[in-house]
Enzyme design. Structure first.
Site, short mmCIF file in Angstrom:
data_model
loop_
_atom_site.label_atom_id
_atom_site.label_comp_id
_atom_site.label_asym_id
_atom_site.label_seq_id
_atom_site.Cartn_x
_atom_site.Cartn_y
_atom_site.Cartn_z
N HIS A 53 12.93 -2.29 1.81
CA HIS A 53 12.30 -1.02 2.20
C HIS A 53 13.13 0.12 1.65
O HIS A 53 14.38 0.07 1.71
CB HIS A 53 12.20 -0.89 3.72
CG HIS A 53 11.38 -1.98 4.33
ND1 HIS A 53 10.02 -2.03 4.19
CD2 HIS A 53 11.74 -3.07 5.03
CE1 HIS A 53 9.57 -3.12 4.79
NE2 HIS A 53 10.59 -3.78 5.30
N ASN A 91 8.27 -5.45 -0.87
CA ASN A 91 8.15 -4.29 0.00
C ASN A 91 6.67 -4.22 0.33
O ASN A 91 5.87 -3.72 -0.47
CB ASN A 91 8.61 -3.01 -0.70
CG ASN A 91 8.52 -1.81 0.23
OD1 ASN A 91 7.95 -1.89 1.32
ND2 ASN A 91 9.07 -0.68 -0.20
N PRO A 106 0.79 -1.23 0.00
CA PRO A 106 0.00 0.00 0.00
C PRO A 106 0.83 1.29 0.00
O PRO A 106 1.87 1.36 0.65
CB PRO A 106 -0.83 -0.10 1.28
CG PRO A 106 -0.20 -1.16 2.10
CD PRO A 106 0.49 -2.09 1.14
N ASN A 107 0.30 2.25 -0.72
CA ASN A 107 0.83 3.62 -0.82
C ASN A 107 2.12 3.73 -1.62
O ASN A 107 2.59 4.84 -1.88
CB ASN A 107 1.02 4.24 0.58
CG ASN A 107 -0.31 4.40 1.29
OD1 ASN A 107 -1.24 4.96 0.72
ND2 ASN A 107 -0.42 3.88 2.50
N TYR A 117 11.03 8.85 1.24
CA TYR A 117 10.98 7.77 0.25
C TYR A 117 11.69 8.10 -1.07
O TYR A 117 11.80 7.23 -1.93
CB TYR A 117 9.50 7.40 -0.03
CG TYR A 117 8.81 6.84 1.19
CD1 TYR A 117 9.13 5.56 1.67
CD2 TYR A 117 7.86 7.58 1.90
CE1 TYR A 117 8.52 5.05 2.80
CE2 TYR A 117 7.24 7.07 3.04
CZ TYR A 117 7.58 5.80 3.48
OH TYR A 117 6.97 5.29 4.61
N GLU A 134 13.23 -9.08 1.60
CA GLU A 134 12.40 -7.97 2.07
C GLU A 134 13.12 -6.65 1.76
O GLU A 134 14.29 -6.50 2.08
CB GLU A 134 12.21 -8.12 3.58
CG GLU A 134 11.45 -6.98 4.23
CD GLU A 134 11.29 -7.18 5.74
OE1 GLU A 134 11.81 -8.18 6.30
OE2 GLU A 134 10.65 -6.32 6.38
N ARG A 145 13.06 4.65 12.33
CA ARG A 145 11.88 5.52 12.32
C ARG A 145 11.01 5.25 13.55
O ARG A 145 11.51 4.77 14.54
CB ARG A 145 11.14 5.34 10.99
CG ARG A 145 11.99 5.74 9.79
CD ARG A 145 11.28 5.50 8.48
NE ARG A 145 10.05 6.27 8.41
CZ ARG A 145 9.09 6.06 7.50
NH1 ARG A 145 9.25 5.09 6.60
NH2 ARG A 145 8.00 6.78 7.50
N ALA A 163 3.11 -0.73 4.67
CA ALA A 163 2.66 -0.78 6.06
C ALA A 163 2.24 -2.20 6.49
O ALA A 163 2.28 -2.53 7.68
CB ALA A 163 1.50 0.19 6.27
N ARG A 181 4.85 11.14 -2.27
CA ARG A 181 4.66 10.72 -0.89
C ARG A 181 5.94 10.96 -0.08
O ARG A 181 6.95 10.27 -0.31
CB ARG A 181 4.33 9.23 -0.88
CG ARG A 181 4.13 8.66 0.50
CD ARG A 181 4.04 7.15 0.46
NE ARG A 181 3.87 6.63 1.79
CZ ARG A 181 4.17 5.41 2.16
NH1 ARG A 181 4.63 4.55 1.27
NH2 ARG A 181 3.99 5.02 3.40
C1 DHK Z 1 7.15 1.63 3.08
C2 DHK Z 1 6.02 1.93 3.76
O1 DHK Z 1 4.90 2.20 3.11
C3 DHK Z 1 6.00 2.02 5.23
O2 DHK Z 1 4.75 1.69 5.77
C4 DHK Z 1 7.09 1.17 5.87
C5 DHK Z 1 8.39 1.18 3.76
C6 DHK Z 1 8.43 1.47 5.23
C7 DHK Z 1 9.62 1.62 2.98
O3 DHK Z 1 10.52 2.24 3.55
O4 DHK Z 1 9.70 1.32 1.79
O5 DHK Z 1 7.14 1.42 7.25
#
Ligand code: DHK
Length: 145
Positions: A100, A74, A10-11, A23, A98, A107, A77, A18
């Site tokens: 990120h 990835n 998500p997101n 990011y 995994e 964080r 959340a 964002r």
């Molecule tokens: C991406 C997200 O959307 C967060 O919810 C994670 C992760 C971290 C990233 O760093 O890619 O906490």
């Protein structure tokens, strides 16, 4: 040709706009292009997917059973909440990495726990988009071993 599934949770479809200070400025499309270029270099095939829905991600993981040689995830959340994604990944015997973009361990405390880490061969965090490239290279190495 090795087949790699790259899952984004998500997101991550909002990358670019964002929280760029966390990011980065690259969009998910930019990351997909980077992954495709990397996979091409190593003669690997990738499926690059994104979903905001936990059940859709579980379905994708189940549907890829016996079809993929490695998974890069990835989970966004869902990393910190989803036992369902953990259980689905456990069905697989192929390498799982995994990824990120940020480093969740540096964080908020609620990002410190990951349901993915116990089933991942490696965690790559805090490397931005390059983390995906490193994950593809790691999968290649693990498949060759
Ligand atoms: C991406 C997200 O959307 C967060 O919810 C994670 C992760 C971290 C990233 O760093 O890619 O906490």
């Amino acid at each position: 040709m090795n087949n790699i599934l790259i899952i984004n949770g998500p997101n991550l479809n909002m990358l670019g706009r964002r929280e760029p200070e966390i990011y980065g400025h690259e969009t998910l499309q930019d990351i997909e292009t980077l992954c495709r270029d990397t996979a091409k270099k190593y003669e690997m095939k990738i499926d690059f997917v994104q979903s905001n829905h936990e059940g859709v991600i579980v379905d994708l993981i189940q549907d890829s059973l016996d079809e993929v040689d490695g998974i890069i995830i990835n989970a966004g959340a869902y990393t910190h909440t989803s036992l369902a994604i953990h259980d689905a990944l456990k069905l697989h015997s192929c390498p799982i990495i995994e990824v990120h973009l940020s480093d969740p361990s540096k964080r908020e405390e609620f990002r410190h726990f990951s349901y993915i880490t116990p089933i991942a061969q490696q965690v790559i965090a805090g490397k931005g988009a390059q983390g995906y490239v490193q994950a593809i290279e790691k999968i290649k190495e693990l498949i060759q071993d």
